[in-house]
Write an enzyme that holds these catalytic residues in place. Structure first.
Site, PDB file in Angstrom:
ATOM      1  N   ARG A  87      13.070 -42.921   6.468  1.00 57.70           N
ATOM      2  CA  ARG A  87      13.567 -41.569   6.204  1.00 57.70           C
ATOM      3  C   ARG A  87      12.760 -40.859   5.117  1.00 57.70           C
ATOM      4  O   ARG A  87      12.807 -39.653   4.985  1.00 57.70           O
ATOM      5  CB  ARG A  87      15.056 -41.604   5.831  1.00 57.70           C
ATOM      6  CG  ARG A  87      15.927 -41.906   7.047  1.00 57.70           C
ATOM      7  CD  ARG A  87      17.391 -41.671   6.784  1.00 57.70           C
ATOM      8  NE  ARG A  87      17.973 -42.715   5.944  1.00 57.70           N
ATOM      9  CZ  ARG A  87      19.253 -42.753   5.587  1.00 57.70           C
ATOM     10  NH1 ARG A  87      20.075 -41.807   5.981  1.00 57.70           N
ATOM     11  NH2 ARG A  87      19.711 -43.740   4.849  1.00 57.70           N
ATOM     12  N   LYS A 182      24.708 -29.931  10.346  1.00 58.25           N
ATOM     13  CA  LYS A 182      25.073 -30.747   9.176  1.00 58.25           C
ATOM     14  C   LYS A 182      24.282 -30.313   7.957  1.00 58.25           C
ATOM     15  O   LYS A 182      23.082 -30.070   8.046  1.00 58.25           O
ATOM     16  CB  LYS A 182      24.772 -32.218   9.486  1.00 58.25           C
ATOM     17  CG  LYS A 182      25.116 -33.186   8.372  1.00 58.25           C
ATOM     18  CD  LYS A 182      24.909 -34.624   8.816  1.00 58.25           C
ATOM     19  CE  LYS A 182      23.510 -35.117   8.538  1.00 58.25           C
ATOM     20  NZ  LYS A 182      23.299 -36.513   8.896  1.00 58.25           N
TER      21      LYS A 182
END
Ligand code: R5P
Length: 280
Positions: A87, A182
């Site tokens: 990530r 989100k």
């Protein structure tokens, strides 16, 4: 022959069965531990299966590659069911490392090719200095779902997850694809917006690449709880489940998860051995 890190034993055992090659321990000099009775030849290809959940697991992988290269094998293939640091794939803030690039380069030094199951962003495969390809677990997740889903919606909890939701839908063969929006406020806090999305009367299959703290899935299920749905299914490729993720999911009313065995967890009920074996 196959060898694995301590973090990828289940999937390595399954791959070993799929391709009918022995799962072995390698000694520091590259020899196969005497406890293993399987016959392996000196120059045989070595497949290393490694989920790099922690720095220690990443080091375990590098050490296995070092041991394998001592054998002078015909080829070293590195399978990364779950790739850690994925990530951190670009420069988010000045001064931070691009960790995905750093680990990819290190892994490249002692292998001929790499496969990674649903890396967080497929573009990180470009960081490897050897050929690197993704393996998609979506067909496995689709196969695990009940085959009587009613007018199913395959729903990504955020925009990034929509492609995976689409891939699961395509494998399932029918249904619609959608996503929520989100905003992440902190590592453990997310805010989700559903706008006017209403899936009443449908079965909803939530699809994400990873459940880490469980915040994303809990929020998504919370929103869906206000709708008159048939059933809600939670699926993910990588059940990282850090901290109290499981109890958070339980509190949100999630009683079962379809998750793959890229990580050895109690919820890892979907095997990715078959698509891995196809690459070997
Ligand atoms: C985010 O980009 C990922 O796709 C997942 O949504 C995220 O990693 C899930 O994290 P958590 O479970 O901590 O909300």
């Amino acid at each position: 022959m196959i060898t694995c890190t301590s973090t990828a034993q289940v999937v390595a055992m399954e791959v070993s069965q799929e391709i009918d090659e022995p799962l072995v321990d390698l000694a520091p000099d590259g020899s196969v531990e005497a406890t293993n009775k399987d016959k392996v030849s000196a120059d045989e290809r070595v497949v290393i299966v490694a989920s790099t959940t922690t720095s220690k697991a990443h080091l375990e992988l590098l050490e296995l590659q070092d041991r394998a290269s001592k054998r002078d094998p015909s080829e070293i293939v590195t399978i990364i069911p779950y790739m850690g640091y994925a990530r951190q794939d670009k420069l988010f803030r000045e001064g931070e490392p691009i960790s995905a690039r750093a680990v990819a380069r290190a892994i490249s030094t002692s292998t001929d090719r790499v496969y990674s199951v649903n890396p967080h962003n497929v573009s990180i495969l470009d960081y490897f200095d050897v050929p690197a390809e993704p393996i998609d677990a979506a067909p496995q997740l689709a196969k695990a779902l009940p085959d009587d889903l009613a007018d199913p919606i395959f729903l990504g909890p955020d925009e990034d997850a929509e492609w995976l939701a689409r891939s699961v839908r395509d494998s399932y063969g029918t249904g619609h694809v959608d996503n929520f929006d989100k905003v992440r406020h902190s590592p453990t806090e997310v805010e989700m917006r559903a706008d006017d999305k209403d899936f009443s009367g449908s079965d909803v299959v939530l699809v994400d690449d990873m459940i880490a703290t469980g915040g994303t899935m809990s929020e998504a299920v919370d929103i869906l709880a206000g709708q008159d749905l048939e059933r809600v299914f939670v699926t993910c490729v990588h059940p990282l489940l850090v901290g109290n993720a499981l109890s958070k999911l339980h509190r949100a009313g999630i009683t079962s998860i379809y998750a793959t065995d890229t990580l050895d967890r109690t919820v890892s009920n979907v095997s990715v051995a078959e698509p891995i074996a196809e690459k070997l």
